[in-house]
Design a protein around this motif. Structure first.
Motif, PDB file in Angstrom:
ATOM      1  N   GLY A 177       1.410  12.734  -9.540  1.00  0.00           N
ATOM      2  CA  GLY A 177       2.294  11.935  -8.689  1.00  0.00           C
ATOM      3  C   GLY A 177       1.984  12.173  -7.224  1.00  0.00           C
ATOM      4  O   GLY A 177       2.015  11.250  -6.397  1.00  0.00           O
ATOM      5  N   LYS A 178       1.650  13.415  -6.901  1.00  0.00           N
ATOM      6  CA  LYS A 178       1.341  13.764  -5.517  1.00  0.00           C
ATOM      7  C   LYS A 178       0.040  13.079  -5.072  1.00  0.00           C
ATOM      8  O   LYS A 178      -0.038  12.499  -3.990  1.00  0.00           O
ATOM      9  CB  LYS A 178       1.211  15.283  -5.401  1.00  0.00           C
ATOM     10  N   TYR A 179      -0.956  13.097  -5.930  1.00  0.00           N
ATOM     11  CA  TYR A 179      -2.217  12.414  -5.627  1.00  0.00           C
ATOM     12  C   TYR A 179      -1.984  10.924  -5.443  1.00  0.00           C
ATOM     13  O   TYR A 179      -2.546  10.279  -4.564  1.00  0.00           O
ATOM     14  CB  TYR A 179      -3.227  12.630  -6.759  1.00  0.00           C
ATOM     15  N   ALA A 180      -1.122  10.369  -6.329  1.00  0.00           N
ATOM     16  CA  ALA A 180      -0.821   8.939  -6.268  1.00  0.00           C
ATOM     17  C   ALA A 180      -0.178   8.618  -4.926  1.00  0.00           C
ATOM     18  O   ALA A 180      -0.526   7.637  -4.259  1.00  0.00           O
ATOM     19  CB  ALA A 180       0.115   8.570  -7.412  1.00  0.00           C
ATOM     20  N   SER A 181       0.740   9.467  -4.513  1.00  0.00           N
ATOM     21  CA  SER A 181       1.440   9.258  -3.253  1.00  0.00           C
ATOM     22  C   SER A 181       0.473   9.375  -2.071  1.00  0.00           C
ATOM     23  O   SER A 181       0.557   8.623  -1.091  1.00  0.00           O
ATOM     24  CB  SER A 181       2.578  10.277  -3.173  1.00  0.00           C
ATOM     25  N   LEU A 182      -0.486  10.296  -2.168  1.00  0.00           N
ATOM     26  CA  LEU A 182      -1.488  10.455  -1.103  1.00  0.00           C
ATOM     27  C   LEU A 182      -2.344   9.191  -0.982  1.00  0.00           C
ATOM     28  O   LEU A 182      -2.639   8.729   0.118  1.00  0.00           O
ATOM     29  CB  LEU A 182      -2.391  11.663  -1.387  1.00  0.00           C
ATOM     30  N   LEU A 183      -2.693   8.608  -2.123  1.00  0.00           N
ATOM     31  CA  LEU A 183      -3.469   7.361  -2.091  1.00  0.00           C
ATOM     32  C   LEU A 183      -2.656   6.245  -1.435  1.00  0.00           C
ATOM     33  O   LEU A 183      -3.182   5.441  -0.676  1.00  0.00           O
ATOM     34  CB  LEU A 183      -3.848   6.924  -3.514  1.00  0.00           C
ATOM     35  N   GLY A 184      -1.351   6.262  -1.735  1.00  0.00           N
ATOM     36  CA  GLY A 184      -0.459   5.242  -1.191  1.00  0.00           C
ATOM     37  C   GLY A 184      -0.333   5.296   0.322  1.00  0.00           C
ATOM     38  O   GLY A 184       0.146   4.352   0.950  1.00  0.00           O
ATOM     39  N   GLU A 185      -0.766   6.413   0.897  1.00  0.00           N
ATOM     40  CA  GLU A 185      -0.716   6.558   2.361  1.00  0.00           C
ATOM     41  C   GLU A 185      -1.908   5.909   3.047  1.00  0.00           C
ATOM     42  O   GLU A 185      -1.939   5.787   4.263  1.00  0.00           O
ATOM     43  CB  GLU A 185      -0.742   8.045   2.733  1.00  0.00           C
ATOM     44  N   ILE A 186      -2.911   5.528   2.254  1.00  0.00           N
ATOM     45  CA  ILE A 186      -4.127   4.961   2.854  1.00  0.00           C
ATOM     46  C   ILE A 186      -3.941   3.442   2.966  1.00  0.00           C
ATOM     47  O   ILE A 186      -3.900   2.742   1.945  1.00  0.00           O
ATOM     48  CB  ILE A 186      -5.363   5.290   1.979  1.00  0.00           C
ATOM     49  N   PRO A 187      -3.780   2.922   4.189  1.00  0.00           N
ATOM     50  CA  PRO A 187      -3.446   1.493   4.338  1.00  0.00           C
ATOM     51  C   PRO A 187      -4.408   0.544   3.623  1.00  0.00           C
ATOM     52  O   PRO A 187      -3.966  -0.378   2.941  1.00  0.00           O
ATOM     53  CB  PRO A 187      -3.465   1.277   5.855  1.00  0.00           C
ATOM     54  N   ALA A 188      -5.725   0.787   3.726  1.00  0.00           N
ATOM     55  CA  ALA A 188      -6.695  -0.132   3.106  1.00  0.00           C
ATOM     56  C   ALA A 188      -6.557  -0.103   1.583  1.00  0.00           C
ATOM     57  O   ALA A 188      -6.697  -1.126   0.911  1.00  0.00           O
ATOM     58  CB  ALA A 188      -8.111   0.246   3.514  1.00  0.00           C
ATOM     59  N   PHE A 189      -6.253   1.072   1.049  1.00  0.00           N
ATOM     60  CA  PHE A 189      -6.101   1.200  -0.404  1.00  0.00           C
ATOM     61  C   PHE A 189      -4.851   0.454  -0.867  1.00  0.00           C
ATOM     62  O   PHE A 189      -4.866  -0.299  -1.825  1.00  0.00           O
ATOM     63  CB  PHE A 189      -6.023   2.687  -0.792  1.00  0.00           C
ATOM     64  N   ARG A 190      -3.773   0.648  -0.129  1.00  0.00           N
ATOM     65  CA  ARG A 190      -2.515  -0.019  -0.480  1.00  0.00           C
ATOM     66  C   ARG A 190      -2.673  -1.544  -0.411  1.00  0.00           C
ATOM     67  O   ARG A 190      -2.193  -2.265  -1.276  1.00  0.00           O
ATOM     68  CB  ARG A 190      -1.398   0.455   0.456  1.00  0.00           C
ATOM     69  N   LYS A 191      -3.366  -1.999   0.610  1.00  0.00           N
ATOM     70  CA  LYS A 191      -3.592  -3.444   0.763  1.00  0.00           C
ATOM     71  C   LYS A 191      -4.340  -3.981  -0.456  1.00  0.00           C
ATOM     72  O   LYS A 191      -3.992  -5.012  -1.020  1.00  0.00           O
ATOM     73  CB  LYS A 191      -4.395  -3.672   2.055  1.00  0.00           C
ATOM     74  N   LYS A 192      -5.346  -3.232  -0.877  1.00  0.00           N
ATOM     75  CA  LYS A 192      -6.158  -3.638  -2.035  1.00  0.00           C
ATOM     76  C   LYS A 192      -5.293  -3.632  -3.305  1.00  0.00           C
ATOM     77  O   LYS A 192      -5.419  -4.506  -4.160  1.00  0.00           O
ATOM     78  CB  LYS A 192      -7.317  -2.645  -2.146  1.00  0.00           C
ATOM     79  N   MET A 193      -4.407  -2.656  -3.426  1.00  0.00           N
ATOM     80  CA  MET A 193      -3.510  -2.581  -4.590  1.00  0.00           C
ATOM     81  C   MET A 193      -2.594  -3.805  -4.615  1.00  0.00           C
ATOM     82  O   MET A 193      -2.387  -4.411  -5.657  1.00  0.00           O
ATOM     83  CB  MET A 193      -2.639  -1.318  -4.519  1.00  0.00           C
TER      84      MET A 193
ATOM     85  N   GLU B 109      -3.100  -6.745  -3.332  1.00  0.00           N
ATOM     86  CA  GLU B 109      -3.908  -7.916  -3.723  1.00  0.00           C
ATOM     87  C   GLU B 109      -4.203  -7.883  -5.216  1.00  0.00           C
ATOM     88  O   GLU B 109      -4.133  -8.907  -5.897  1.00  0.00           O
ATOM     89  CB  GLU B 109      -5.242  -7.915  -2.953  1.00  0.00           C
ATOM     90  N   PHE B 110      -4.526  -6.693  -5.709  1.00  0.00           N
ATOM     91  CA  PHE B 110      -4.846  -6.551  -7.132  1.00  0.00           C
ATOM     92  C   PHE B 110      -3.654  -6.989  -7.998  1.00  0.00           C
ATOM     93  O   PHE B 110      -3.805  -7.774  -8.933  1.00  0.00           O
ATOM     94  CB  PHE B 110      -5.237  -5.092  -7.428  1.00  0.00           C
ATOM     95  N   PHE B 111      -2.466  -6.506  -7.652  1.00  0.00           N
ATOM     96  CA  PHE B 111      -1.268  -6.842  -8.447  1.00  0.00           C
ATOM     97  C   PHE B 111      -0.968  -8.336  -8.378  1.00  0.00           C
ATOM     98  O   PHE B 111      -0.619  -8.944  -9.376  1.00  0.00           O
ATOM     99  CB  PHE B 111      -0.047  -6.045  -7.963  1.00  0.00           C
ATOM    100  N   ARG B 112      -1.121  -8.901  -7.214  1.00  0.00           N
ATOM    101  CA  ARG B 112      -0.819 -10.335  -7.062  1.00  0.00           C
ATOM    102  C   ARG B 112      -1.777 -11.185  -7.900  1.00  0.00           C
ATOM    103  O   ARG B 112      -1.374 -12.142  -8.546  1.00  0.00           O
ATOM    104  CB  ARG B 112      -0.878 -10.749  -5.588  1.00  0.00           C
ATOM    105  N   ARG B 113      -3.040 -10.782  -7.904  1.00  0.00           N
ATOM    106  CA  ARG B 113      -4.039 -11.521  -8.694  1.00  0.00           C
ATOM    107  C   ARG B 113      -3.791 -11.326 -10.192  1.00  0.00           C
ATOM    108  O   ARG B 113      -3.866 -12.249 -10.988  1.00  0.00           O
ATOM    109  CB  ARG B 113      -5.437 -11.041  -8.308  1.00  0.00           C
TER     110      ARG B 113
END
Ligand code: DC
Length: 218
Positions: A88-104, A106-110
């Motif tokens: 969960g902590k790693y997941a949260s760290l990834l969520g802090e990366i703006p470019a990664f979150r943006k890609k996520m 887009e991924f969910f919307r598609r």
């Protein structure tokens, strides 16, 4: 119709979202599971935060249907290994990366397109499906959430203490809420539900009444 259910960790949002999907007979998408899967892969493959976007090149698959979301990595279903606080902590760290979150996002919307569903996470109502006509923000006190998560982890045989879980939850709340980009907060038009002293049945009934009210137009 899309229904967005957001909330902090161990607030009961997954239980509620899954039950709601079953009651309504529409698919359930647990977005946190994807964050956890990528957190797990990043940990296993030693992928650094600056290389996070490469995670999308991994051999992964998502299946979402009534009452379930499943993730696969290299053909193997991941489930229990994603439950650990460390993941969960790693997941949260990834969520802090703006470019990664943006890609996520887009991924969910598609992935979902026009499908009607119950989608659950942290930013479903604010960023993934801001157009969703029904949004709920499920929360509970940190102590109550730590108690629930602690009991769940113990039942699954993980060695931990209540204090350890409470600290991890508080630390993650802080990190999620204070991200400079995409900070975690309820959508302006979300119904906020505090589940601290409410049973799952009470919360579900409350939500179903709101949905029913909307359907008959009041
Ligand atoms: O809901 P969860 O505890 O399984 O989510 C794990 C972490 O993933 C959470 O701390 C933050 C991140 N996450 C996110 O940033 N956005 C989402 N929509 C879902 C999860």
């Amino acid at each position: 119709m899309k229904i967005a259910i957001d909330g902090p960790s161990a607030s009961g949002k997954s239980t509620i979202a899954k039950l709601l999907s079953q009651k309504l007979g529409i698919p359930y998408l647990e977005t946190g599971l994807l964050y956890r899967m990528f957190g797990y892969i990043a940990f296993k493959e030693k992928i650094k935060p600056e290389e996070a976007l490469e995670l999308f090149e991994q051999d992964f698959k998502v299946i979402y249907d009534v009452g379930k979301t499943e993730v696969y990595w290299k053909g193997k279903k991941l489930s229990e290994e994603l439950k650990k606080e460390e993941v969960g902590k790693y997941a949260s760290l990834l969520g802090e990366i703006p470019a990664f979150r943006k890609k996520m996002i887009e991924f969910f919307r598609r992935l979902v397109g026009d499908t009607q569903l119950v989608a659950e996470g942290r930013d479903v109502g604010t960023h993934i499906f801001p157009e969703a006509p029904l949004k709920f923000f499920i929360t509970a006190s940190p102590e109550e959430r730590a108690k629930r998560r602690y009991l769940e982890l113990r039942l699954k045989g993980f060695e931990t203490s209540y204090e350890e879980v409470l600290n991890a939850i508080q630390e993650r709340d802080l990190r999620d809420a204070n991200r400079p980009v995409y900070p975690f907060k309820p959508a302006k038009d979300a119904h906020i539900i505090d589940t601290t002293n409410r049973t799952v049945e009470e919360v579900l009934e409350f939500i179903l009444n709101i949905i029913k009210g909307r359907e008959i137009g009041y």
